[in-house]
Design a protein around this motif. Structure first.
Motif, short mmCIF file in Angstrom:
data_model
loop_
_atom_site.label_atom_id
_atom_site.label_comp_id
_atom_site.label_asym_id
_atom_site.label_seq_id
_atom_site.Cartn_x
_atom_site.Cartn_y
_atom_site.Cartn_z
N THR A 146 69.79 39.12 51.50
CA THR A 146 68.75 40.07 51.91
C THR A 146 69.09 41.50 51.51
O THR A 146 68.24 42.21 50.95
N ASN A 147 70.29 41.95 51.79
CA ASN A 147 70.65 43.33 51.46
C ASN A 147 70.64 43.58 49.96
O ASN A 147 70.14 44.61 49.49
N LYS A 150 67.07 43.64 48.76
CA LYS A 150 66.44 44.90 49.16
C LYS A 150 66.89 46.01 48.22
O LYS A 150 66.07 46.84 47.78
N ASP A 151 68.18 46.03 47.90
CA ASP A 151 68.68 47.04 46.95
C ASP A 151 67.98 46.91 45.60
O ASP A 151 67.56 47.91 45.02
#
Length: 167
Positions: A146-147, A150-151
């Motif tokens: 997820t991170n 998102k990045d």
């Protein structure tokens, strides 16, 4: 003695000229970043790259597209590592790997070529599809990426915004 004064005066003028040029470049970068969805991210990407100091808008877009590529490389490396540590997610991670491979080997080169050929619309299209979170939701799984996703999405959105300025 006069030579020293002339040299000092010349250096002072040169320094002032360099300072004004750098301030102008910084202002251009800041104004460009104000037109993106993430001013701070845009600014950090562009100021970290020395090429941004004398780049035009196309050059700035190419720098951010390169940042998209770098995010893709990091994410692909993480996907490969996760396949080993989370075998229950292997099928979904393989799908994600396919998407990221497409981004890296199709979308990024398409965008770079479009920008270099002066056709920014195709470049914007190349940055449009850069997320894979839905793959995990479709399989009822929680994404371990997820991170990173998102990045990637954030950097791609900055690239798209700069590319749109070229339209």
């Amino acid at each position: 003695m006069n030579l020293s004064r002339v040299t000092i005066l010349f250096l002072a003028i040169l320094f002032q000229e360099t300072l004004f040029l750098a301030m102008g470049d910084r202002e251009f970068i800041e104004n460009t970043c104000k037109g993106t969805p993430s001013y701070n991210l845009c600014l950090s990407i562009l100021l970290a790259n020395p090429k941004s100091q004398d780049a035009n808008l196309t050059g700035l877009a190419l720098i951010v597209v390169d940042a998209v590529k770098n995010e893709g490389v990091k994410t692909l490396q993480q996907i490969h590592a996760l396949k080993k540590s989370l075998p229950e997610l292997t099928a979904t991670l393989m799908q994600c790997g396919d998407v990221y491979n497409t981004i890296m080997h199709v979308n990024v080169p398409l965008t770079i070529n479009a920008l270099n050929l002066g056709n920014p619309k195709f470049g914007e299209d190349g940055m449009a599809d850069t997320t894979i979170e839905s793959s995990f939701k479709e399989h009822g799984q929680t994404s371990p990426l997820t991170n990173m996703n998102k990045d990637m999405e954030d950097v791609a959105n900055v690239a798209r915004a700069i590319i749109r300025m070229l339209l």
